[in-house]
Design a protein around this motif. Structure first.
Motif, PDB file in Angstrom:
ATOM      1  N   TRP A  67       2.390   0.187   1.689  1.00 36.11           N
ATOM      2  CA  TRP A  67       2.757  -0.955   2.541  1.00 36.11           C
ATOM      3  C   TRP A  67       3.733  -1.920   1.862  1.00 36.11           C
ATOM      4  O   TRP A  67       4.220  -2.853   2.490  1.00 36.11           O
ATOM      5  CB  TRP A  67       1.492  -1.722   2.935  1.00 36.11           C
ATOM      6  N   SER A  72       5.388  -6.455   7.291  1.00 42.72           N
ATOM      7  CA  SER A  72       4.440  -6.811   8.361  1.00 42.72           C
ATOM      8  C   SER A  72       3.086  -6.110   8.186  1.00 42.72           C
ATOM      9  O   SER A  72       2.220  -6.192   9.053  1.00 42.72           O
ATOM     10  CB  SER A  72       5.032  -6.472   9.739  1.00 42.72           C
ATOM     11  N   SER A  73       2.889  -5.422   7.059  1.00 39.57           N
ATOM     12  CA  SER A  73       1.647  -4.682   6.836  1.00 39.57           C
ATOM     13  C   SER A  73       0.474  -5.622   6.579  1.00 39.57           C
ATOM     14  O   SER A  73       0.664  -6.770   6.159  1.00 39.57           O
ATOM     15  CB  SER A  73       1.820  -3.743   5.637  1.00 39.57           C
ATOM     16  N   PRO A  74      -0.782  -5.165   6.817  1.00 43.10           N
ATOM     17  CA  PRO A  74      -1.951  -6.027   6.589  1.00 43.10           C
ATOM     18  C   PRO A  74      -2.089  -6.502   5.149  1.00 43.10           C
ATOM     19  O   PRO A  74      -2.513  -7.621   4.893  1.00 43.10           O
ATOM     20  CB  PRO A  74      -3.127  -5.120   6.975  1.00 43.10           C
ATOM     21  N   ALA A 292      -5.464  -3.273  12.282  1.00 40.74           N
ATOM     22  CA  ALA A 292      -4.464  -4.301  11.970  1.00 40.74           C
ATOM     23  C   ALA A 292      -4.974  -5.341  10.983  1.00 40.74           C
ATOM     24  O   ALA A 292      -4.188  -6.122  10.446  1.00 40.74           O
ATOM     25  CB  ALA A 292      -4.018  -4.996  13.260  1.00 40.74           C
ATOM     26  N   LYS A 293      -6.303  -5.383  10.762  1.00 38.50           N
ATOM     27  CA  LYS A 293      -6.921  -6.373   9.866  1.00 38.50           C
ATOM     28  C   LYS A 293      -6.610  -7.809  10.324  1.00 38.50           C
ATOM     29  O   LYS A 293      -6.314  -8.692   9.515  1.00 38.50           O
ATOM     30  CB  LYS A 293      -6.450  -6.169   8.414  1.00 38.50           C
ATOM     31  N   VAL A 294      -6.704  -8.035  11.617  1.00 36.54           N
ATOM     32  CA  VAL A 294      -6.517  -9.371  12.196  1.00 36.54           C
ATOM     33  C   VAL A 294      -7.865  -9.877  12.691  1.00 36.54           C
ATOM     34  O   VAL A 294      -8.597  -9.145  13.364  1.00 36.54           O
ATOM     35  CB  VAL A 294      -5.492  -9.346  13.351  1.00 36.54           C
ATOM     36  N   GLY A 307      -5.020 -13.604   9.713  1.00 37.53           N
ATOM     37  CA  GLY A 307      -4.931 -12.310   9.046  1.00 37.53           C
ATOM     38  C   GLY A 307      -3.879 -12.246   7.965  1.00 37.53           C
ATOM     39  O   GLY A 307      -3.239 -13.237   7.621  1.00 37.53           O
ATOM     40  N   THR A 308      -3.721 -11.061   7.466  1.00 38.46           N
ATOM     41  CA  THR A 308      -2.822 -10.615   6.409  1.00 38.46           C
ATOM     42  C   THR A 308      -3.271 -11.077   5.026  1.00 38.46           C
ATOM     43  O   THR A 308      -3.890 -12.122   4.873  1.00 38.46           O
ATOM     44  CB  THR A 308      -1.337 -11.037   6.607  1.00 38.46           C
ATOM     45  N   ARG A 322       5.276 -11.897   9.215  1.00 41.95           N
ATOM     46  CA  ARG A 322       3.827 -11.708   9.150  1.00 41.95           C
ATOM     47  C   ARG A 322       3.116 -12.429  10.293  1.00 41.95           C
ATOM     48  O   ARG A 322       2.097 -11.963  10.804  1.00 41.95           O
ATOM     49  CB  ARG A 322       3.313 -12.162   7.784  1.00 41.95           C
ATOM     50  N   ILE A 326       0.750 -10.574  13.406  1.00 42.54           N
ATOM     51  CA  ILE A 326      -0.553 -10.984  13.960  1.00 42.54           C
ATOM     52  C   ILE A 326      -0.475 -11.045  15.483  1.00 42.54           C
ATOM     53  O   ILE A 326      -1.366 -10.558  16.182  1.00 42.54           O
ATOM     54  CB  ILE A 326      -0.979 -12.348  13.372  1.00 42.54           C
ATOM     55  N   ALA A 329      -0.141  -7.448  16.965  1.00 45.07           N
ATOM     56  CA  ALA A 329      -1.406  -6.716  16.877  1.00 45.07           C
ATOM     57  C   ALA A 329      -2.365  -7.174  17.974  1.00 45.07           C
ATOM     58  O   ALA A 329      -3.047  -6.359  18.601  1.00 45.07           O
ATOM     59  CB  ALA A 329      -2.037  -6.932  15.505  1.00 45.07           C
TER      60      ALA A 329
END
Length: 414
Positions: A67, A72-74, A292-294, A307-308, A322, A326, A329
């Protein structure tokens, strides 16, 4: 009674002050900020016994490298030619193991349960008004692969005694009838709770001031004066602060201050973002969008999307890519919900202190006899805040601690 100075006025610092004050100690909080922004104010507000797997787990470093080229990755780790970052990265990679997960699970669960229950105790004892609900937490999955992974973690949680169950899409729609889903199913952790962070923080600050705790805001610690193996004083802008005991709860800045004491706390700042919407979106359940880890939380008067994990040094710059991630997602999982441009423009961020093995640092270092370290909680600082504060108070009051703190020792090797 001891005179105690706490460096840091986030959730950990305030909770430490609360319990120390209850024990009859004279407490002072020193913070370099105005104490009204940052991770303690912009987090998802979760109380999460469910989060039993530390950040450093098998496959995470591999994902992080993959990533690295996707802003834009988690999880985004920005490579830097910095000795502290390189040491942290080496230790993080080493900690991404089954062994680290297995030795961390029970300790993480126990401190999270303790923290969750102490929020209830504080609210009842002090007649605070902050939102505190125990609806549970949904892990919402769009793919069969992710659903299988979440069920695997849920089975581990069940073995630890946590109440958790799998939900089909139709069962989800029964729980949230006013939301349209694009998902396969979910796992529901019935043990979790949620809050509205800034309301708790404001109530706690007011309580502490009224209880005699002294605050020094916008006052940065420039130097720490040592007398042998003890701190004798702190130097701020034109002031010298003396005490019997000191607490290092400065979040992502803790490693900078610990260097002055010869303590090498490996910490990186993990930036997280939040978007608030005051519209009625129909979401009533705290939910994590698993792929998405949001994190989505129905708070007091608004819905928060958070998130992120951006590991890119200490800075408060808003990375719009970023924030957009969110928002995008959210719409992938909830096709009828679109976050507005104004809501995205009002996004805020906070820095979470991340240790290499995903475990907090709580306790005394052998290198300084009157310093108690309380930092490195990563994404679980809010959930663990009251428990950490109580443990800090027990250490300074020379009481037997409520939990075994071996897994959190600040001198542990990586």
């Amino acid at each position: 009674m001891k005179k105690v100075i706490i460096i840091g006025g986030g959730i950990i610092g305030l909770c430490s002050a609360y319990y120390l004050n209850k024990e009859g100690h004279q407490v002072t909080i020193i913070d370099q900020s105005s104490m009204d922004f940052g991770a303690s104010y912009v987090n998802a507000g979760y109380l999460t016994p469910s989060h039993i797997i530390p950040l450093a787990a098998p496959g995470v470093m591999k994902k992080g490298l993959k990533w690295m080229f996707n802003p834009s990755s988690p999880l985004f780790i920005k490579p830097r030619l910095n000795a502290d970052f390189l040491r942290w990265s080496w230790a993080f990679n080493k900690s991404c193991s089954i062994k680290n997960v297995e030795r961390s699970i029970t300790a993480i669960k126990d401190i999270n349960i303790m923290g969750r229950d102490l929020y209830s105790d504080i609210k009842q004892q002090e007649s605070f008004k902050f939102q505190l609900e125990r609806k549970g937490l949904l892990m919402l999955c769009q793919t069969e692969k992710m659903l299988e992974e979440e069920i695997r973690v849920a089975n581990i949680a069940k073995k630890e005694g946590l109440p958790v169950k799998e939900l089909s899409l139709s069962e989800l729609e029964h729980i949230e009838p006013n939301v349209q889903y694009n998902a396969k199913g979910a796992v529901l952790y019935e043990c979790d709770g949620h809050t509205t962070p800034h309301i708790f923080m404001e109530e706690m600050k007011t309580y502490l001031v009224n209880s005699g705790v002294t605050f020094y805001k916008n006052e940065k610690v420039h130097d720490i004066i040592l007398d042998g193996e003890k701190i004798s004083a702190l130097h701020t802008k034109g002031n010298i602060h003396k005490a019997d005991e000191f607490v290092l709860a400065a979040g992502s800045w803790s490693s900078i201050l610990s260097k002055k004491l010869g303590i090498k706390l490996l910490l990186e700042a993990g930036k997280g973002y939040r978007i608030n919407s005051e519209r009625n979106l129909g979401i009533t359940m705290p939910t994590i969008l698993a792929e998405a880890k949001v994190a989505i939380t129905p708070m007091q008067g608004f819905t928060r999307f958070a998130g992120t994990m951006e590991i890119a040094g200490i800075n408060h710059k808003i990375n719009k890519v970023r924030v957009e991630a969110i928002a995008n997602a959210t719409q992938k999982y909830y096709p009828n919900i679109e976050i507005s441009e104004q809501e995205k423009n009002n996004a805020a961020c906070g820095l979470r202190p991340v240790s290499p093995d995903g475990m907090a640092y709580i306790g005394k270092s052998s290198k300084c006899k009157n310093l108690t370290v309380a930092t490195g909680h990563a994404m679980m600082g809010w959930s663990m805040g009251p428990a950490t504060g109580k443990l800090v108070s027990e250490i300074i009051s020379n009481k037997k601690t409520s939990l075994n703190l071996d897994a959190f020792h600040p001198d542990r090797k990586f």
